[in-house]
Design a protein around this motif. Structure first.
Motif, mmCIF file in Angstrom:
data_model
loop_
_atom_site.group_PDB
_atom_site.id
_atom_site.type_symbol
_atom_site.label_atom_id
_atom_site.label_comp_id
_atom_site.label_asym_id
_atom_site.label_seq_id
_atom_site.Cartn_x
_atom_site.Cartn_y
_atom_site.Cartn_z
ATOM 1 N N THR A 25 10.865 -11.474 39.861
ATOM 2 C CA THR A 25 11.217 -10.665 38.695
ATOM 3 C C THR A 25 11.985 -11.414 37.618
ATOM 4 O OG1 THR A 25 13.204 -9.886 39.837
ATOM 5 C CG2 THR A 25 11.230 -8.503 40.004
ATOM 6 N N LYS A 26 12.887 -12.322 38.000
ATOM 7 C CA LYS A 26 13.754 -12.965 37.006
ATOM 8 C C LYS A 26 13.457 -14.438 36.757
ATOM 9 C CE LYS A 26 17.954 -10.241 37.726
ATOM 10 N NZ LYS A 26 19.372 -10.339 38.116
ATOM 11 N N TRP A 27 12.814 -15.116 37.725
ATOM 12 C CA TRP A 27 12.716 -16.568 37.670
ATOM 13 C C TRP A 27 11.280 -17.046 37.765
ATOM 14 C CZ3 TRP A 27 17.106 -18.950 36.436
ATOM 15 C CH2 TRP A 27 18.306 -18.271 36.677
ATOM 16 N N GLU A 28 11.024 -18.217 37.200
ATOM 17 C CA GLU A 28 9.714 -18.845 37.311
ATOM 18 C C GLU A 28 9.878 -20.361 37.235
ATOM 19 O OE1 GLU A 28 7.587 -17.193 33.980
ATOM 20 O OE2 GLU A 28 8.602 -18.474 32.533
ATOM 21 N N LEU A 29 8.830 -21.056 37.670
ATOM 22 C CA LEU A 29 8.799 -22.502 37.548
ATOM 23 C C LEU A 29 7.914 -22.876 36.379
ATOM 24 C CD1 LEU A 29 8.404 -23.801 41.221
ATOM 25 C CD2 LEU A 29 10.484 -23.585 39.858
ATOM 26 N N PRO A 51 3.061 -19.858 34.541
ATOM 27 C CA PRO A 51 4.171 -20.398 35.332
ATOM 28 C C PRO A 51 4.101 -19.901 36.774
ATOM 29 C CG PRO A 51 4.956 -19.644 33.208
ATOM 30 C CD PRO A 51 3.521 -19.200 33.324
ATOM 31 N N ARG A 52 4.494 -20.742 37.666
ATOM 32 C CA ARG A 52 4.415 -20.480 39.105
ATOM 33 C C ARG A 52 5.669 -19.744 39.578
ATOM 34 N NH1 ARG A 52 1.394 -23.203 43.100
ATOM 35 N NH2 ARG A 52 0.440 -24.459 41.477
ATOM 36 N N SER A 75 16.216 -30.321 34.363
ATOM 37 C CA SER A 75 15.251 -30.518 33.286
ATOM 38 C C SER A 75 14.492 -29.258 32.881
ATOM 39 C CB SER A 75 14.257 -31.626 33.659
ATOM 40 O OG SER A 75 13.552 -31.256 34.826
ATOM 41 N N GLY A 76 14.916 -28.109 33.390
ATOM 42 C CA GLY A 76 14.310 -26.854 32.960
ATOM 43 C C GLY A 76 13.060 -26.439 33.707
ATOM 44 N N VAL A 77 12.766 -27.050 34.852
ATOM 45 C CA VAL A 77 11.606 -26.625 35.634
ATOM 46 C C VAL A 77 11.837 -25.213 36.170
ATOM 47 C CG1 VAL A 77 10.201 -27.118 37.684
ATOM 48 C CG2 VAL A 77 10.914 -28.992 36.180
ATOM 49 N N LEU A 78 13.067 -24.907 36.588
ATOM 50 C CA LEU A 78 13.433 -23.529 36.946
ATOM 51 C C LEU A 78 13.951 -22.870 35.673
ATOM 52 C CD1 LEU A 78 14.059 -21.237 39.024
ATOM 53 C CD2 LEU A 78 16.350 -22.239 39.184
ATOM 54 N N ARG A 79 13.382 -21.709 35.374
ATOM 55 C CA ARG A 79 13.844 -21.016 34.167
ATOM 56 C C ARG A 79 13.764 -19.509 34.367
ATOM 57 N NH1 ARG A 79 8.670 -22.578 30.357
ATOM 58 N NH2 ARG A 79 7.210 -21.137 31.346
ATOM 59 N N ARG A 80 14.585 -18.816 33.605
ATOM 60 C CA ARG A 80 14.533 -17.356 33.596
ATOM 61 C C ARG A 80 13.265 -16.924 32.890
ATOM 62 N NH1 ARG A 80 18.814 -14.363 35.137
ATOM 63 N NH2 ARG A 80 20.771 -15.459 35.383
#
Length: 169
Positions: free
Chosen positions: A96-100, A109-110, A160-165
């Motif tokens: 719900t909140k996060w994506e790769l 996005p995964r 580096s921003g691979v994990l993002r909201r």
């Protein structure tokens, strides 16, 4: 067999240059406090006086320095965020909140399942953390070398921003 370490203040076991370069790039992407923990962990894994327990201690601190303010900013400010609470937050809100940033089969996005798995690998592999438990023991050198490489990858992803909201959770 030995070469000068990245800080220029000691010797470390010589590895394939591409491996060392990738690890140094991952460390350089991290915030300064996390960089320090990763460099100490690397020295404890590959230096002349290896300390596998120290490797685990330092990589977890490095990941916490990056992940806690990113995933749980208010808890991090209050000193209540840990790797365990970060994993819980990500696991509970993984869809719900996060994506790769890395795309899946459809180009979107995964989900973060694999990142959570990597965080859990690091966290659960530290069997030297608590004494008195049946599984408590000293970490071995192979475990330490494995976890420092995994931690460098995770630190790079988090820095580096691979994990993002998600934009619209």
């Amino acid at each position: 067999m030995w070469c000068v370490n990245g800080r220029g203040d000691g010797l470390e076991r010589r590895l394939e240059p591409a491996i060392t370069a990738a690890a140094r790039e991952a460390v350089a992407a991290a915030p300064p406090a996390a960089q320090d923990h990763l460099l100490v962990a690397w020295a404890a894994a590959y230096g002349r006086s290896p300390d596998p327990d120290k490797v685990f201690h330092e990589v977890i601190r490095a990941i916490e320095d990056i992940a806690c303010p990113l995933v749980e900013p208010s808890k991090a400010q209050g000193g209540r965020s840990t790797l365990g609470t970060v994993i819980g937050e990500l696991r509970n809100n993984s869809f719900t909140k996060w994506e790769l940033l890395l795309p899946g089969h459809e180009g979107q996005p995964r989900d973060i399942t694999h990142l959570v798995g990597m965080l859990e690998l690091i966290w659960h592999a530290q069997v030297s953390r608590h004494g008195g438990a049946p599984k408590s023991r000293r970490q071995d050198q192979t475990e330490a070398q494995t976890v420092v490489h995994l931690a460098a990858t995770v630190a790079h992803w988090l820095s580096s921003g691979v994990l993002r909201r998600k934009a619209n959770p």
